[in-house]
Design an enzyme around this catalytic site. Structure first.
Site, PDB file in Angstrom:
ATOM      1  N   ASP A  67      31.421  50.933  46.265  1.00  0.00           N
ATOM      2  CA  ASP A  67      30.965  50.227  45.059  1.00  0.00           C
ATOM      3  C   ASP A  67      30.265  48.965  45.541  1.00  0.00           C
ATOM      4  OD1 ASP A  67      30.725  49.489  42.287  1.00  0.00           O
ATOM      5  OD2 ASP A  67      32.434  48.154  42.513  1.00  0.00           O
ATOM      6  N   SER A  68      29.642  48.261  44.598  1.00  0.00           N
ATOM      7  CA  SER A  68      29.010  46.996  44.951  1.00  0.00           C
ATOM      8  C   SER A  68      30.061  45.926  45.253  1.00  0.00           C
ATOM      9  CB  SER A  68      28.154  46.515  43.779  1.00  0.00           C
ATOM     10  OG  SER A  68      28.977  46.394  42.630  1.00  0.00           O
TER      11      SER A  68
ATOM     12  N   CYS B 203      30.740  53.721  41.497  1.00  0.00           N
ATOM     13  CA  CYS B 203      29.885  52.718  40.870  1.00  0.00           C
ATOM     14  C   CYS B 203      28.977  53.465  39.908  1.00  0.00           C
ATOM     15  CB  CYS B 203      29.068  52.027  41.957  1.00  0.00           C
ATOM     16  SG  CYS B 203      27.794  50.919  41.345  1.00  0.00           S
TER      17      CYS B 203
ATOM     18  N   GLU C  96      34.630  39.860  38.808  1.00  0.00           N
ATOM     19  CA  GLU C  96      34.639  39.491  40.235  1.00  0.00           C
ATOM     20  C   GLU C  96      35.345  38.144  40.437  1.00  0.00           C
ATOM     21  OE1 GLU C  96      33.323  40.975  43.233  1.00  0.00           O
ATOM     22  OE2 GLU C  96      33.013  42.827  42.111  1.00  0.00           O
TER      23      GLU C  96
ATOM     24  N   CYS D 185      31.323  51.348  33.688  1.00  0.00           N
ATOM     25  CA  CYS D 185      31.176  50.521  34.881  1.00  0.00           C
ATOM     26  C   CYS D 185      32.574  50.492  35.480  1.00  0.00           C
ATOM     27  CB  CYS D 185      30.718  49.111  34.496  1.00  0.00           C
ATOM     28  SG  CYS D 185      30.774  47.935  35.868  1.00  0.00           S
TER      29      CYS D 185
ATOM     30  N   HIS E  93      34.011  48.420  37.151  1.00  0.00           N
ATOM     31  CA  HIS E  93      34.695  47.129  37.029  1.00  0.00           C
ATOM     32  C   HIS E  93      35.504  47.052  35.715  1.00  0.00           C
ATOM     33  CE1 HIS E  93      32.030  45.701  40.236  1.00  0.00           C
ATOM     34  NE2 HIS E  93      32.641  44.528  40.236  1.00  0.00           N
TER      35      HIS E  93
HETATM   36  N1  DGL Z   1      31.022  48.683  39.454  1.00  0.00           N
HETATM   37  C1  DGL Z   1      29.662  48.864  39.218  1.00  0.00           C
HETATM   38  C2  DGL Z   1      29.266  49.878  38.230  1.00  0.00           C
HETATM   39  O1  DGL Z   1      30.094  50.717  37.940  1.00  0.00           O
HETATM   40  C3  DGL Z   1      28.696  47.868  39.695  1.00  0.00           C
HETATM   41  C4  DGL Z   1      28.479  46.701  38.903  1.00  0.00           C
HETATM   42  C5  DGL Z   1      27.415  45.840  39.498  1.00  0.00           C
HETATM   43  O2  DGL Z   1      27.387  45.687  40.726  1.00  0.00           O
HETATM   44  O3  DGL Z   1      26.614  45.317  38.735  1.00  0.00           O
HETATM   45  O4  DGL Z   1      28.179  49.887  37.737  1.00  0.00           O
END
Ligand code: DGL
Length: 277
Positions: A17-18, A80, A159, A191, A193
């Site tokens: 993931d990012s 991600c 984050e 997402c 996150h």
């Molecule tokens: N967790 C990510 C997603 O599902 C990345 C969010 C990001 O880096 O902007 O899109």
């Protein structure tokens, strides 16, 4: 036998993931497949991906996937949504191992859950602008109505570990109000996150809206894939979790421990290597 003499079954699942979001997928994988080892790579040097172009997200994804292959990953999980929306096809074409993204499993779960056929999707700007969820949902049920909304402020809040805060609540409601007015009965947390905000979102929306967590559904898809490909680990004493980031951790470890109860051990820091893929 295989690369570097390690049998494919015994190799780790590579997850990326990012940033911290993909740990929600790791957490679901650990619960479902406790004997599998996992190598997790968070591209914290370049988070967020959600406001970047398709070409950039594809390049980043190839670079990070190459680093996972160097760790002998037997399969790659794109934990991600942004990378799944913009780079899954490129990864599938390029990588010598199977690749699982989060969008199709999430879309399947949403179609299974909705009663009224009106599904809401929230995600990063790149995910929402790509239309990937609408396409996946409509391919499964052409009659589904979809209301999608980008929520670009949520990833930075997560984050930073601002999971329970009046400011976060206010921002969530600003984003979700139009979806509620539109009459959705199911909301895809598009997402990885966002499951970290599940408690806040449930508290704010009540139990009338069903939440679909792309992390949980992605883990189920990985379990099915390993079975199909006969790639299940022979290990029975519990798998190992290794975490590497492309920039030193800050709030990362605290959020992983407190919100996900994940013991990530020592985190390695790795520089990104330009992809040879
Ligand atoms: N967790 C990510 C997603 O599902 C990345 C969010 C990001 O880096 O902007 O899109």
């Amino acid at each position: 036998m295989a690369e570097n003499g390690i049998a494919p079954k015994a190799r780790p699942i590579g997850v990326f993931d990012s940033g911290i979001g993909g740990l929600t997928v790791v957490s679901a994988l650990r619960a479902l497949l406790p004997n599998e080892s996992i190598f997790y790579l968070g591209d914290t040097a370049r988070v967020p991906y959600g406001g970047k172009s398709a070409a950039t997200v594809q390049r980043y994804s190839l670079e990070i996937a190459a680093m996972l292959l160097a760790e002998n990953a037997k399969t790659v999980v794109v934990a991600c949504n942004t990378a799944s929306a913009l780079a899954l096809a490129t990864l599938e074409k390029t990588l010598p191992v199977t690749v699982t993204g989060v969008i199709l499993p999430g879309a399947r779960a949403a179609i299974a859950k909705t009663r009224t056929g009106h599904v809401g999707v929230i995600g990063t700007r790149a995910t929402i602008n790509s239309g990937a969820y609408e396409r996946a949902l409509r391919a499964l049920n052409p009659d589904v109505s979809v209301t999608a909304r980008a929520c670009p402020l949520l990833v930075p809040l997560i984050e930073e570990g601002w999971l329970e805060s009046p400011i976060t609540d206010e921002i969530i409601m600003q984003y979700l109000s139009p979806l509620l007015t539109d009459g959705i009965d199911t909301l895809v947390l598009g997402c990885t996150h966002y499951p970290l905000l599940r408690n806040a979102i449930t508290r704010l929306l009540g139990d009338k809206i069903a939440l679909v967590d792309s992390a949980q559904n992605c883990a189920l898809a990985v379990r099915d894939l390993l079975l199909q490909e006969d790639l299940n680990t022979p290990e029975t004493n519990g798998g190992r979790l290794q975490v590497a980031l492309t920039d030193p951790p800050d709030a990362f470890l605290r959020v992983a421990r407190e919100a996900l109860q994940l013991e990530v051990g020592e985190v390695q820091v790795r520089g990104v290597i330009a992809s040879a893929l």
